[in-house]
Design an enzyme around this catalytic site. Structure first.
Site, short mmCIF file in Angstrom:
data_model
loop_
_atom_site.label_atom_id
_atom_site.label_comp_id
_atom_site.label_asym_id
_atom_site.label_seq_id
_atom_site.Cartn_x
_atom_site.Cartn_y
_atom_site.Cartn_z
N LYS A 130 0.85 -1.29 -0.18
CA LYS A 130 -0.12 0.12 0.12
C LYS A 130 0.73 1.27 0.25
O LYS A 130 1.76 1.23 0.67
CB LYS A 130 -1.03 0.10 1.30
N GLY A 131 0.36 2.31 -0.59
CA GLY A 131 1.27 3.54 -0.66
C GLY A 131 2.12 3.61 -1.98
O GLY A 131 2.90 4.65 -2.02
N CYS A 132 1.92 2.81 -2.77
CA CYS A 132 3.02 2.76 -3.97
C CYS A 132 2.15 3.07 -5.20
O CYS A 132 0.86 2.63 -5.16
CB CYS A 132 3.31 1.33 -4.40
N GLN A 133 2.33 4.01 -5.93
CA GLN A 133 1.76 4.52 -7.27
C GLN A 133 1.61 3.19 -8.13
O GLN A 133 0.46 3.13 -8.73
CB GLN A 133 2.68 5.72 -7.90
N SER A 134 2.60 2.56 -8.07
CA SER A 134 2.56 1.26 -9.12
C SER A 134 2.06 0.14 -8.25
O SER A 134 2.05 0.20 -7.16
CB SER A 134 3.95 1.07 -9.78
#
Length: 141
Positions: free
Chosen positions: A49-53
């Site tokens: 969680k928290g990743c753009q990809s």
């Protein structure tokens, strides 16, 4: 090799490059050598969680050491997680938790990422450390 030795090796490797385009290319190349996560583990539970990809991370324990596998749908992000796996995989939970990630600042990675990718990097490190905490508590029971 210890985590610190691996980090020193990475710092040395990055110092050979003259500019950030070469470093990005190297990070992308690292992503091609990542220990790939099996498709069965590409689930929402294993998504960072928290990743753009999309980034999937799985951990298993063998001989009291954590073995990480991962994948991403973005080539640069895949290289970043490959770099982190190189540092943290095949180490004990205690070694992982006792280590720092100063090498990221030393190679200048965070400052050359977009704010969303930098947040994703922090999320990846956090997830790796959370796995170490979970396995450390399991092992001490």
């Amino acid at each position: 090799m210890t985590i610190k030795e691996i980090q020193e090796e990475i710092i040395d490797e990055f110092s050979m490059f003259d500019d950030w385009m070469e470093r990005y290319e190297y990070i992308i190349e690292l992503g091609k050598s990542i220990p790939l996560i099996e498709d069965q583990y590409k689930t929402d539970d294993n998504t960072i969680k928290g990743c753009q990809s999309k980034v999937w991370l799985n951990a298993d324990v063998k001989d009291d050491k954590i073995l990480f596998t991962a994948d991403s749908d973005a080539i640069l992000t895949k290289g970043i997680i490959a770099l982190l796996l190189r540092v943290f995989t095949n180490h004990t939970p205690k070694e992982i938790l006792d280590s720092d990630t100063d090498f990221i600042d030393e190679i200048g990675l965070k400052e050359h990422l977009s704010p969303t990718r930098a947040n994703g990097l922090v999320s990846m490190i956090k997830q790796l450390k959370l796995y170490a905490i979970a396995y450390q508590s399991k092992m001490s029971q």
